[in-house]
Design an enzyme around this catalytic site. Structure first.
Site, PDB file in Angstrom:
ATOM      1  N   HIS A 105       0.838  -1.228  -0.065  1.00 27.47           N
ATOM      2  CA  HIS A 105       0.074   0.016  -0.074  1.00 27.47           C
ATOM      3  C   HIS A 105       1.012   1.191  -0.045  1.00 27.47           C
ATOM      4  O   HIS A 105       1.978   1.316   0.448  1.00 27.47           O
ATOM      5  CB  HIS A 105      -0.822  -0.026   1.270  1.00 27.47           C
ATOM      6  CG  HIS A 105      -0.029  -0.103   2.525  1.00 27.47           C
ATOM      7  ND1 HIS A 105       0.274  -1.165   3.000  1.00 27.47           N
ATOM      8  CD2 HIS A 105       0.238   0.712   3.619  1.00 27.47           C
ATOM      9  CE1 HIS A 105       0.802  -1.265   4.276  1.00 27.47           C
ATOM     10  NE2 HIS A 105       0.810   0.247   4.337  1.00 27.47           N
ATOM     11  N   HIS A 107       0.878   5.311   1.123  1.00 24.08           N
ATOM     12  CA  HIS A 107       0.244   6.355   1.988  1.00 24.08           C
ATOM     13  C   HIS A 107       0.360   7.686   1.126  1.00 24.08           C
ATOM     14  O   HIS A 107       1.220   7.810   0.232  1.00 24.08           O
ATOM     15  CB  HIS A 107       1.009   6.486   3.193  1.00 24.08           C
ATOM     16  CG  HIS A 107       1.250   5.567   4.021  1.00 24.08           C
ATOM     17  ND1 HIS A 107       0.263   5.298   5.237  1.00 24.08           N
ATOM     18  CD2 HIS A 107       2.087   4.297   4.085  1.00 24.08           C
ATOM     19  CE1 HIS A 107       0.723   4.210   6.136  1.00 24.08           C
ATOM     20  NE2 HIS A 107       1.695   3.638   5.304  1.00 24.08           N
TER      21      HIS A 107
HETATM   22  P1  AMP Z   1       2.213   0.555   7.100  1.00 30.06           P
HETATM   23  O1  AMP Z   1       1.973  -0.911   7.068  1.00 30.06           O
HETATM   24  O2  AMP Z   1       3.355   0.784   8.420  1.00 30.06           O
HETATM   25  O3  AMP Z   1       2.525   1.108   5.918  1.00 30.06           O
HETATM   26  O4  AMP Z   1       0.897   1.123   7.837  1.00 30.06           O
HETATM   27  C1  AMP Z   1      -0.266   0.486   7.774  1.00 30.06           C
HETATM   28  C2  AMP Z   1      -1.150   1.782   7.778  1.00 30.06           C
HETATM   29  O5  AMP Z   1      -2.608   0.746   7.863  1.00 30.06           O
HETATM   30  C3  AMP Z   1      -1.494   2.471   9.090  1.00 30.06           C
HETATM   31  O6  AMP Z   1      -1.137   3.744   8.670  1.00 30.06           O
HETATM   32  C4  AMP Z   1      -2.522   2.252   9.692  1.00 30.06           C
HETATM   33  O7  AMP Z   1      -3.075   3.265  10.476  1.00 30.06           O
HETATM   34  C5  AMP Z   1      -3.623   1.695   8.956  1.00 30.06           C
HETATM   35  N1  AMP Z   1      -4.526   0.732   8.904  1.00 30.06           N
HETATM   36  C6  AMP Z   1      -4.304  -0.206   9.912  1.00 30.06           C
HETATM   37  N2  AMP Z   1      -5.709  -1.105   9.997  1.00 30.06           N
HETATM   38  C7  AMP Z   1      -6.393  -0.244   9.061  1.00 30.06           C
HETATM   39  C8  AMP Z   1      -7.665  -0.595   8.788  1.00 30.06           C
HETATM   40  N3  AMP Z   1      -8.331  -1.603   9.248  1.00 30.06           N
HETATM   41  N4  AMP Z   1      -8.259   0.258   7.902  1.00 30.06           N
HETATM   42  C9  AMP Z   1      -7.682   1.312   7.092  1.00 30.06           C
HETATM   43  N5  AMP Z   1      -6.295   1.467   7.626  1.00 30.06           N
HETATM   44  C10 AMP Z   1      -5.581   0.702   8.661  1.00 30.06           C
END
Ligand code: AMP
Length: 141
Positions: A105, A107
């Protein structure tokens, strides 16, 4: 060192299968985008390819190429919707780099001159606020 494999039960795989809810702002055949539940700034969006990969390192280049086009589209919509000075696009690969959810993903986060970002994976935002922010962004798509 071998890297870990893709886990079909990661939280974004569950969102993709519709098993848990999200505030979705965009979807096409290959890609979805939804609001981050712990936004680092209002309007923080995540853009994901539907195809499974842990992160950038094991992703199919064809999938990556399609995804970055959506990242651009969402970045422009977020900038307009939140009247931002700039847009931060970032992406983490493996725990040592800060990755916490193991489905690729990107950001997309609005930025303002002189305003710091909130911490990564910090405070859970209210559903009503996320829904309102999703509406604002969708109005620019
Ligand atoms: P990263 O894997 O470090 O890039 O970050 C994962 C991102 O997913 C973080 O910013 C979390 O706040 C976000 N996140 C975790 N669970 C959910 C969810 N159920 N829906 C939307 N965002 C999420």
């Amino acid at each position: 060192m071998t890297s870990a494999s893709y886990d079909n039960n990661n939280i974004f795989a569950k969102i993709l299968r519709g098993e848990i809810p999200s505030h979705r702002i965009y979807e096409d055949n290959d890609t979805i985008a939804f609001m981050d539940v712990m936004p680092q700034a209002p309007g923080h969006v995540l853009v994901l390819p539907k195809a499974p990969s842990r992160n950038l390192l094991d992703a199919d280049p064809v999938v990556l190429a399609k995804t970055i086009l959506v990242v651009q589209k969402i970045a422009n919509a977020v900038k307009e919707a939140f009247d931002a000075d700039g847009v931060f696009v970032c992406q983490f690969n493996e725990p040592a780099a800060g990755q916490t959810v193991f489905h690729l993903h990107f950001h997309v986060i609005p930025r303002y001159e002189g305003t710091a970002l909130r911490p990564h994976s910090g405070r859970m935002e209210d559903n009503a606020v996320l829904a309102a922010h999703a509406e604002k962004i969708m109005a620019e798509l």
